[in-house]
Design an enzyme around this catalytic site. Structure first.
Site, PDB file in Angstrom:
ATOM      1  N   SER A  21       0.810  -1.226   0.000  1.00 16.51           N
ATOM      2  CA  SER A  21       0.000   0.000   0.000  1.00 16.51           C
ATOM      3  C   SER A  21       0.841   1.273   0.000  1.00 16.51           C
ATOM      4  O   SER A  21       0.335   2.341  -0.334  1.00 16.51           O
ATOM      5  CB  SER A  21      -0.969   0.009   1.187  1.00 16.51           C
ATOM      6  OG  SER A  21      -0.265  -0.045   2.413  1.00 16.51           O
ATOM      7  N   GLY A  22       2.119   1.179   0.369  1.00 12.43           N
ATOM      8  CA  GLY A  22       2.988   2.354   0.364  1.00 12.43           C
ATOM      9  C   GLY A  22       3.491   2.771   1.736  1.00 12.43           C
ATOM     10  O   GLY A  22       4.064   3.849   1.894  1.00 12.43           O
ATOM     11  N   SER A  91       0.195  -5.064  10.240  1.00 11.86           N
ATOM     12  CA  SER A  91      -0.601  -5.132  11.482  1.00 11.86           C
ATOM     13  C   SER A  91      -2.093  -5.240  11.162  1.00 11.86           C
ATOM     14  O   SER A  91      -2.858  -4.316  11.411  1.00 11.86           O
ATOM     15  CB  SER A  91      -0.300  -3.958  12.409  1.00 11.86           C
ATOM     16  OG  SER A  91      -0.207  -2.728  11.759  1.00 11.86           O
TER      17      SER A  91
END
EC number: 2.7.1.25
Length: 183
Positions: A21-22, A91
């Site tokens: 996602s970056g 996470s």
């Protein structure tokens, strides 16, 4: 010799999101900006952690919780000594992120949960490490987004949409939030 800006207590900036996602890109660029201003900054990310402090850790729910608990304590120790700690970890579970927050905040350290948002379709398209390709073929177990769930944060301090916004925009937005907390 480098001169550092001293802040009494650091801060923990926790970037969560799907793989690809970056998160790490944003974390390292934010760290560069803050270091150029003289702040002491550490970036903790999943790739580093899984080859050092959590070497050999697997990806079951229990193993992920144990792994993230270690990271939370490392982040807490650094932050209580005036370091800005930027953590980049998938996470995927709300339970894990709440545990991390409790560990950090019980020391009185500010904790910012940042959701680095990108759709599953987009991260599959990006697939920088080829992991989604393997997971979709059934070659990886417990892979977040494919065979294991990702529970998006319900009330993050910030949502950084990496599909709609540039990296520069997202880093700038996060930088402003961090500066507001530490100053």
């Amino acid at each position: 010799m480098t001169t550092y800006k001293c802040i009494e207590k650091g801060i923990v900036v926790w970037l969560t999101g799907l793989p690809g996602s970056g998160k790490t890109t944003i974390a390292t660029r934010l760290a560069d900006l803050l270091q150029k201003e003289g702040y002491r900054v550490e970036v903790l990310d999943g790739d580093w952690a899984r080859t050092t402090v959590s070497e050999g850790a697997g990806f079951t729910r229990e193993e992920r919780l144990r792994h993230l608990k270690r990271i939370a304590w490392i982040a807490r120790l650094l932050a209580r000594n005036g370091v800005i700690v930027i953590c980049s970890f998938v996470s995927p579970y709300k339970q894990a992120r709440n545990m991390v927050r409790r560990i950090v905040e019980e020391e009185g350290i500010p904790f910012l949960e940042i959701y680095v948002k990108a759709s599953l379709e987009e991260v599959i398209r990006r697939d920088p490490k080829g992991l989604y390709k393997k997971a979709l073929k059934g070659e990886l177990e417990n892979f977040t987004g494919i065979t294991d769930p990702y529970e998006p944060p319900e009330n993050p301090q910030l949502v950084l949409d990496t599909e709609s916004n540039t990296i520069e925009h997202n880093v700038s937005y996060l930088y402003s939030l961090v500066k507001a907390v530490i100053e």
